[in-house]
Scaffold this active site. Structure first.
Site, mmCIF file in Angstrom:
data_model
loop_
_atom_site.group_PDB
_atom_site.id
_atom_site.type_symbol
_atom_site.label_atom_id
_atom_site.label_comp_id
_atom_site.label_asym_id
_atom_site.label_seq_id
_atom_site.Cartn_x
_atom_site.Cartn_y
_atom_site.Cartn_z
ATOM 1 N N ARG A 86 -79.816 -59.298 -89.252
ATOM 2 C CA ARG A 86 -78.675 -59.799 -88.491
ATOM 3 C C ARG A 86 -79.179 -60.757 -87.410
ATOM 4 O O ARG A 86 -80.303 -60.635 -86.921
ATOM 5 C CB ARG A 86 -77.915 -58.643 -87.837
ATOM 6 N N HIS A 182 -73.295 -63.717 -90.565
ATOM 7 C CA HIS A 182 -73.740 -62.760 -91.575
ATOM 8 C C HIS A 182 -73.978 -63.398 -92.943
ATOM 9 O O HIS A 182 -74.446 -62.727 -93.859
ATOM 10 C CB HIS A 182 -72.689 -61.645 -91.722
ATOM 11 N N ARG A 185 -77.558 -63.135 -94.353
ATOM 12 C CA ARG A 185 -77.874 -61.742 -94.690
ATOM 13 C C ARG A 185 -77.188 -61.347 -95.994
ATOM 14 O O ARG A 185 -77.789 -60.718 -96.871
ATOM 15 C CB ARG A 185 -77.448 -60.827 -93.553
ATOM 16 N N HIS A 208 -79.261 -49.775 -94.631
ATOM 17 C CA HIS A 208 -77.973 -49.117 -94.833
ATOM 18 C C HIS A 208 -78.170 -47.613 -94.987
ATOM 19 O O HIS A 208 -79.069 -47.170 -95.704
ATOM 20 C CB HIS A 208 -77.274 -49.650 -96.091
ATOM 21 N N TYR A 217 -72.227 -55.683 -102.493
ATOM 22 C CA TYR A 217 -72.776 -56.962 -102.927
ATOM 23 C C TYR A 217 -72.776 -57.103 -104.442
ATOM 24 O O TYR A 217 -72.894 -58.208 -104.957
ATOM 25 C CB TYR A 217 -74.186 -57.140 -102.358
#
Length: 246
Positions: A86, A182, A185, A208, A217
């Site tokens: 980030r 973002h 990322r 995560h 994703y």
């Protein structure tokens, strides 16, 4: 704003965050201040619809980095894309966080207040070394100091400055997608998934705690989508007596 049942009407024009904040305040009023729990039974939170993230193609990511306004920003955006960090974490990296021996980037107090390691590729390390040498030449790199210092040298670059840099780079590169802090990322995650990296490995690289967060994703990975044989393809293949392509 409230209907006859006590729920907040979506037609009020306010977003889910505002509605949920109001619900929490009313629930506190009824249950704590007035001691009337019966009045809070019909108060429910509104779900915040989750949108799919915008993702750059590999070619667009390359153009974006090339269009960065200077070597410092190119290196910073390179960390965001090459390590999946980030902007807030990129901005607060220190020189000592780059471990070229183990090829890792140390991320202190990541999400959930946990320290973790991010990947450091040879190409990213070379890009950081280019910036380090330039920063030393400019006299802005202090021993054990910030990797991306601001003008004062004692303060790190801000996330807002990185945000402006990525938007400027996107405009110069002719990228018309909505590029946010973002985006790099998200692109890192998606490109790893498209290259066949196990989703559990990506989960660790991103820090995560839940696999379902990483699984988002898979919904934007074009190769994942294209690799699936649709039911119509299978049906047509059966009628023609051949196996469908994977």
């Amino acid at each position: 704003m409230c209907g006859t049942s006590g729920t907040l009407l979506p037609s009020s024009g306010v977003g889910p965050a505002t509605i949920n904040s109001t619900v929490s305040a009313l629930r506190f009023l009824f249950t704590v201040t007035l001691n009337r729990r019966d009045l809070s039974r019909t108060l429910v939170n509104t779900r915040n619809p989750r949108k799919l993230p915008d993702v750059l193609s590999v070619e667009e990511a390359a153009r974006l980095l090339e269009a960065a306004p200077g070597i410092k920003y190119k290196a910073a955006l390179g960390v965001a894309y090459g390590a999946g960090l980030r902007f807030s974490k990129v901005a607060h990296l220190k020189i000592d966080d780059i471990d070229s021996t183990r090829m890792l980037i140390r991320v202190e107090q990541g999400k959930g207040r946990k320290d973790r390691n991010a990947m450091l590729s040879p190409q990213l390390l070379e890009l950081l070394r280019l910036w380090w040498r330039e920063g030393k030449r400019r006299g802005v790199m202090l021993p054990h100091g910030w990797l991306f210092p601001w003008r004062s040298r004692t303060d790190p670059i801000s996330s807002r400055q990185l945000h402006r840099a990525v938007q400027e780079a996107a405009e110069v590169a002719g990228i018309h997608k909505r590029v946010s802090p973002h985006t790099l990322r998200h692109s890192f995650d998606t490109h790893l998934l498209e290259d066949g990296t196990d989703i559990r490995v990506i989960q660790v690289l991103l820090g995560h705690s839940k696999l379902e967060t990483t699984a988002l994703y898979a919904k934007v990975s074009t190769r994942t989508i294209h690799a699936v044989a649709g039911p119509l393809d299978r049906l047509m293949a059966l009628t023609e007596g051949k196996s469908p392509d994977p």
